[in-house]
Every structure is written in C-alpha cells, then in structure tokens.
Write a protein that holds these residues in place. Structure first.
Motif: not given
Ligand SMILES: [Zn+2]
Length: 468
Positions: A73, A75, A232, A269, A320
C-alpha cells in the motif's frame, strides 16, 4: 561491486550465494538460475550441476538472496512532504495529502513517482501497489516513471464522489460518476496492457468517498476484468463512526453488503475491525494491507495482524508512504504486534519473524493480485530478488537468518536489487541513470509543490514544541 548489472543482461545466468531464503526457510549450498526473466531453477548445487552440465555458476560468498519485498500500500504522489506529517493528528489525507496531490500536473506526478521508486529500491522493494485516482495523462506519466526505473508496479485509477459533505449526490449525479469511472477504468486497463511490469487496478478511496452503488459498480467491474479492487477500510474512528451513523453498518459491513469484498479486493489498513469483520474477510477471501508504521505515525490503532495470520486472512504489508524501507518495515510489523498484542498475552514469539517476512513478500504479492508472479524464490516466478551482504558485525555470526532479517539487517546491506531478472540497483545507486542529478534538478520542484498546496498543518515543527 557485484558485477550483477552486466551478468543479469544475459538471457540466462546462475548464482550461488551462501544462503537462499526459500519458502521452506533459509538454505545454504543452493543455486538460483534465472532464464528469460524468470527463476528457472532453485536447488542444491550438486543437482544443478548434474542437470545443467557445463553451465557457468557465479559464486557469491558471504551473500544471501531473498525475495524482493512488495509494498502492498502506497501513494506515489506523497514523496515531497514526508516530515510535514510529524505530530499531526489522524486523517492527514484530508489536510495534507489530498490538497497536495490534487495540485500536481503530469510532470510533477512523474517526478514524485520516480522519487518514491528510488526510495523504494534503496529500501529493498521490488514491487509497489499504488493507490491513486488518476486521469489517463497522469497515469501515463506515472507509468513512464516506472519504466524509467524498471520497478514492478500495480497501478490504480478509479473514481470518487464524496457522500459525507452537505450535498448528497443525486441519482443522476451518481449515474454520471459511475459512467465516468468505468470509462476511465476501461482506458486504464487497456493502457496497462503490453507493459510487462505494470498491472492495472481500480480503486475508490473509502466508504465516505462514493455512493454504495458506485462502490459496487467499480468492484464488480474489477472482478469481471480480473483486476484488483482497492479501498481504505476501517482505518479511522471518524470514518467508522460516520458509516454507522449513515448506513447503520461499519465500513467493511457496508462493503460486504454491496459487493466490495472477495478475492479480487484489497482492503487497506483494517485497523478497527471487529471479530465479525475479520470473519467477513476470511469467509470472502478478501485481502488486507497491514501498515504498522502508518498506525504509529498517523493512525488510530494497530491492525490485528497476528489474528489475520492465525485465522487465515490473506494479508500483505505496506508502508502507506511513511518510509520506503522494507527492512525497517519488517521490524515495525513485528514491534507493532508485540506492543499492541504480544506483551498483553506474554506471546514472546509474536509471529516468529517469518510471519512478517512472508507477509511482506509472498503475502503482499498475493494481496496485490500477483500470486505466482513474484514474492518467492521458486522456479517459475519472475526473478525479483535482493542480494544481501552478510559480513557486517550486526549479523555475524548468523544463528537464525529470519530473525536477523526482521531485526538486524539494514538498508546499507542491500548489495543489489534485481527485478524481472535484471539488476536495476547496485550499492544503493540505480543502474543506468543518475539519481543524484535527478534529485538535484528536481529539489526545487518538490519544494514548490509543497509550498503551493493549500496544506493545513495542525502541529507545526518539532522545535516549536520544545519548551511547551
Ligand atoms: Zn492510504
């Protein structure tokens, strides 16, 4: 110097390190042969010499070969503002990341992604699962960055139509948004075709980000096209509270009711999950990304990853976008479970090291829809692996390689990173391009992108808190 950049340009080569981390554990006396981007053989040296007589073997004394780690995960648009999040309360996506990423043009998307790929390779990741809703131009810029670097990428796009604001979307607005998202999805899947290291994926940010009809439509379309659907799930108290107040259900229960669970789904998550929701994940074969450092830095709770492992919930491990260092991520994965669960129960084993290695390699690959493609040193998989230096005092003498990998190895012991059979990083420097020049020439762009974005920072700099 390892000589791997030259050697791995060959169609076929065979390596004999001290140790190979196989699915059955660490083994010595092994040969790993790579042929046409794939692992062709893993086994005892004597057997290889019998089968492949005369094939040259490159000895790699004091070295280990381990599977490349996969960040389940991240971004890729969040490269430039990392330390800004220090001390910030949860939900920083609203105040920092969304304002920053939405101000990017395609060139900035390219630079940010390449920047994060560089960090990821230095940290031992050979694959990245990205989360973003991008138009075709920005997705193409991101793919170009992946191609420049040679990393494996699960690339996302999708849609959003927020439902938690003062205006609730009408049926007509919802239908239009679904239509636009599906058209973007179709174009994205087509754009990824023919790019061997890029796999398409679809996403919706979270339960508040779209009407349930839209979540269902995108998840169904992903299942139909055989691609991963990301969302998410149960990350923050605010989101769970909103979902219960709005739908009478928790986010994962809403997704289960509206078709957004199943083997094609990856739920990021799952920090705030009930036993009932863990059962939903298990029964439906849905996957989870466990993001231990994100919990510590910006979250509300640590996901019950030991519970996922014990109950057979598929899970991978992700950053993340906190810190692209796979070895420190392994340590965080163990430590977060130890502090949040193990210490309460006198569970001194806490996953016995291998749970976290398996989660960040095979588990992340499986969660990302890349099972059988990457994540293990076994014949038939693509050749994505790391070469580690075993000579340093921290790991000598070696007693238990898996514990050493989780607790003692460091980024500076990664000698080489190999993706799809080709060495793309050696001694923390990328092969074939100048990372120092890249950073130097783009530093101002990075600073400007952060300065220009309407970021809201609640905490402020660390020094401001010194005398409070
Ligand atoms: Zn995220």
């Amino acid at each position: 110097m390892t000589g791997l950049p030259e050697l791995t340009r060959r169609r076929s080569y065979a390596l004999a390190p001290d140790l190979v981390l196989t699915p059955a554990g660490a083994r010595d006396g092994m040969v790993v042969q790579v042929r046409e981007n794939r692992i062709a053989f893993v086994g005892p040296r004597a057997e290889f010499e019998r089968q492949a007589q005369g094939t040259p073997i490159t000895d790699m004394p004091d070295r280990a070969i381990v599977p490349g780690f996969i960040d389940a995960h991240t971004h890729l648009g969040q490269a430039f503002g990392k330390a800004i999040t220090g001390g910030e309360p949860a939900q920083i996506w609203r105040r920092i990341w969304a304002p920053m990423e939405s101000s990017y043009d395609a060139d900035t998307v390219h630079v940010s992604a390449k920047w994060m790929f560089l960090e990821a390779l230095r940290g031992g990741f050979t694959g990245i699962v990205n989360f973003a809703v991008l138009d075709g131009e920005k997705a193409a810029a991101l793919h170009q960055a992946a191609e420049d670097v040679g990393i494996r990428l699960v690339s996302a796009t999708g849609g959003a139509l927020p439902v938690d604001g003062p205006h609730r979307p009408t049926a007509c607005e919802t239908a239009k948004a679904i239509d636009a998202a599906l058209r973007r999805a179709e174009a994205h899947i087509d754009a990824c075709a023919g790019q061997p290291l890029i796999t398409p994926s679809l996403c919706i940010p979270a339960v508040q980000s779209a009407p349930v009809e839209m979540i269902r439509a995108l998840s169904d379309y992903a299942a139909e096209r055989g691609v991963l659907f990301q969302i998410h799930t149960n990350e923050h108290h605010v989101e769970v509270h909103w979902s219960v107040c709005t739908y009478g259900r928790r986010p994962l229960e809403v997704f289960a009711e509206h078709g957004a669970v199943g083997p094609h789904t990856l739920h990021h998550h799952c920090t705030l999950v009930t036993d009932h929701e863990i059962e939903i994940l298990r029964e439906t074969g849905s996957a989870v990304s466990y993001n231990p450092l994100a919990s510590a830095w910006k979250g509300d709770r640590v996901a019950p990853a030991l519970g996922f492992a014990a109950r057979g919930v598929r899970f991978g491990i992700g950053t993340d976008s906190t810190r692209s260092d796979a070895l420190r991520l392994l340590e965080s994965a163990e430590t977060a479970q130890r502090l949040s669960q193990g210490m309460q129960n006198a569970d001194f084993s806490c996953g016995a090291a291998w749970t976290w290695i398996d989660g960040a390699t095979r588990g992340s690959a499986d969660a990302a829809g890349l099972a059988g493609v990457t994540g293990q040193i076994v014949a038939g998989q693509r050749a994505d692996f790391l070469v580690l230096d075993r000579r340093q005092p921290e790991v000598t003498p070696s007693w238990d390689f898996e514990w050493e990998l989780v607790r003692l190895y460091n980024r500076d012991q990664i000698d080489a990173v190999v993706v799809d059979g080709r060495c793309i990083m050696e001694g923390s420097r990328p092969v074939g391009w100048d990372s120092e020049e890249f950073l130097k020439s783009n530093r101002k762009r990075a600073q400007d992108a952060v300065s220009a974005a309407p970021i809201i920072r609640c905490h402020g700099r660390s020094a401001d808190f010194r005398y409070r």
